[in-house]
Design a protein around this motif. Structure first.
Motif, PDB file in Angstrom:
ATOM      1  N   ARG A   1      19.640 -15.735   6.104  1.00 13.93           N
ATOM      2  CA  ARG A   1      19.959 -16.715   7.154  1.00 13.93           C
ATOM      3  C   ARG A   1      20.802 -16.063   8.240  1.00 13.93           C
ATOM      4  N   VAL A   2      21.771 -15.239   7.821  1.00 10.90           N
ATOM      5  CA  VAL A   2      22.633 -14.578   8.808  1.00 10.90           C
ATOM      6  C   VAL A   2      21.827 -13.551   9.603  1.00 10.90           C
ATOM      7  N   ASP A   3      20.966 -12.800   8.883  1.00 14.84           N
ATOM      8  CA  ASP A   3      20.154 -11.779   9.549  1.00 14.84           C
ATOM      9  C   ASP A   3      19.199 -12.396  10.576  1.00 14.84           C
ATOM     10  N   ALA A   4      18.783 -13.635  10.310  1.00 14.49           N
ATOM     11  CA  ALA A   4      17.845 -14.303  11.222  1.00 14.49           C
ATOM     12  C   ALA A   4      18.492 -14.606  12.563  1.00 14.49           C
ATOM     13  N   GLY A   5      19.824 -14.511  12.612  1.00 17.42           N
ATOM     14  CA  GLY A   5      20.527 -14.672  13.885  1.00 17.42           C
ATOM     15  C   GLY A   5      20.951 -16.098  14.176  1.00 17.42           C
ATOM     16  N   GLY A   6      21.830 -16.231  15.186  1.00 18.64           N
ATOM     17  CA  GLY A   6      22.282 -17.553  15.609  1.00 18.64           C
ATOM     18  C   GLY A   6      23.498 -18.058  14.848  1.00 18.64           C
ATOM     19  N   ILE A   7      23.944 -17.295  13.839  1.00 21.46           N
ATOM     20  CA  ILE A   7      25.129 -17.714  13.072  1.00 21.46           C
ATOM     21  C   ILE A   7      26.357 -17.031  13.663  1.00 21.46           C
ATOM     22  N   ARG A   8      27.371 -17.848  13.963  1.00 27.55           N
ATOM     23  CA  ARG A   8      28.586 -17.357  14.604  1.00 27.55           C
ATOM     24  C   ARG A   8      29.678 -17.128  13.562  1.00 27.55           C
ATOM     25  N   GLU A   9      29.757 -18.060  12.584  1.00 27.76           N
ATOM     26  CA  GLU A   9      30.859 -18.015  11.623  1.00 27.76           C
ATOM     27  C   GLU A   9      30.374 -18.472  10.255  1.00 27.76           C
ATOM     28  N   VAL A  10      30.839 -17.792   9.192  1.00 28.48           N
ATOM     29  CA  VAL A  10      30.554 -18.202   7.812  1.00 28.48           C
ATOM     30  C   VAL A  10      31.888 -18.519   7.147  1.00 28.48           C
ATOM     31  N   ILE A  11      32.048 -19.787   6.734  1.00 29.12           N
ATOM     32  CA  ILE A  11      33.275 -20.213   6.040  1.00 29.12           C
ATOM     33  C   ILE A  11      33.032 -20.072   4.546  1.00 29.12           C
TER      34      ILE A  11
END
Lengths: 202, 202
Positions: free
Chosen positions: B133-143
């Motif tokens: 999901r992170v590699d797919a892009g568009g993620i700014r922050e992971v809590i």
């Protein structure tokens, strides 16, 4: 819980689970998730077992036990003393006596005990059907195997009163030290009862 | 329990009930009887709710939440911050955050934590799908909202390592005094963390 996070199916499952004895909302959520994670090995088999039990098991019209047979397997089984009825508070007590394996008479399940606090009167219990069984004849002895609680003993005395003069012997389970029990851990009442009912070594 | 006293339907119900978390043979017998006594109001509705849940609820292919929708209602709902993922140990944690109502991002349910004792490795958890999901892009922050246990924190560090260098900000929940909590009842670690993270009154 808002409906955004869990669908109505999960919410309904959790709500119904939370009504089980010993369960609250939090443990019901845990159990529901536990079931969802074991869908094929537990959730669906349990759903089927519950449906099966709900559709096939009924209360025995003679003794009040739960079974798929009517009358129940205990009432139908041969080789039991027909003249002996053991009166118990509820079905788990019948199961406990059957696990013990030493009792070979019939049963009568009251379905509870009289309780002023909970508003349970003799009419709410299977007491009239017990009197009818005794009145029908052939009963020699009625064992009042009710719990040694205030309500249990109060109910036992009431039942004994109702059966008085009908020519059956009324007996009670003995009080005493549980097998394997330590004196130090017994309450005073049990110890006093065990002393009063002491036996000679021969 | 011998089959003379209880039919196979009851025995099967009790056996399956005893596998629920917090239940043993004795509490399962009590619960089974409780259900039989409330056949129409609880036993049959619960059987139906379980069957319904078992047949219709599945794990969300995106975040690991349980729902009848695929992807789940939380993943489908609009108005949430698409750039924010909150990683939780299991679905009840997601439910807890949704009950709180203050979080408006997406979720990722690991389905457990790494545990040497229980033999749970990263491959047993939904960690690869989080990385995708992170590699797919568009993620700014992971809590990383994992429990403050040894296993939870260990898993959080492992996930943080896996996400390092991918250009996302990794954050953790704050430690501190629970709202309404009394200092006297807090453990030393929480108190020390609350002191270290103390805020100015303005």
């Amino acid at each position: 819980m808002s409906q955004r996070s869990a669908g109505p199916e999960i919410l309904r499952l959790i709500e119904l689970m939370s009504r089980l004895p010993g369960f609250g909302p939090r443990s019901a959520r845990r159990a529901a998730l536990f079931l969802l994670k074991q869908r094929d090995t537990l959730l669906l088999p349990l759903a089927e077992a519950m449906s099966d039990a709900g559709h096939r098991i009924e209360k025995c019209s003679v003794c009040g036990n739960y079974d798929t047979l009517q009358p129940c397997a205990v009432c139908q089984s041969g080789g039991r003393d027909e003249g002996l009825i053991c009166v118990v508070e509820d079905v788990p007590d019948l199961w406990a006596l059957e696990r013990g394996g030493s009792y070979k008479g019939r049963y009568h399940v009251l379905g509870g005990v009289m309780s002023a606090v909970d508003g349970v009167t003799p009419d709410d219990l299977n007491i009239p059907s017990l009197i009818s069984r005794v009145d029908a004849g052939g009963i020699r002895e009625v064992i009042l195997a009710l719990n040694a609680t205030f309500e249990g003993q109060n109910t036992a005395h009431y039942v004994a009163d109702q059966l008085a003069g009908k020519g059956v012997q009324i007996t009670y389970l003995a009080h005493g030290v549980p097998v394997g029990g330590e004196l130090d851990h017994l309450d005073d009442g049990t110890l006093a009862a065990a002393l009063r009912a002491r036996r000679s070594s021969e």
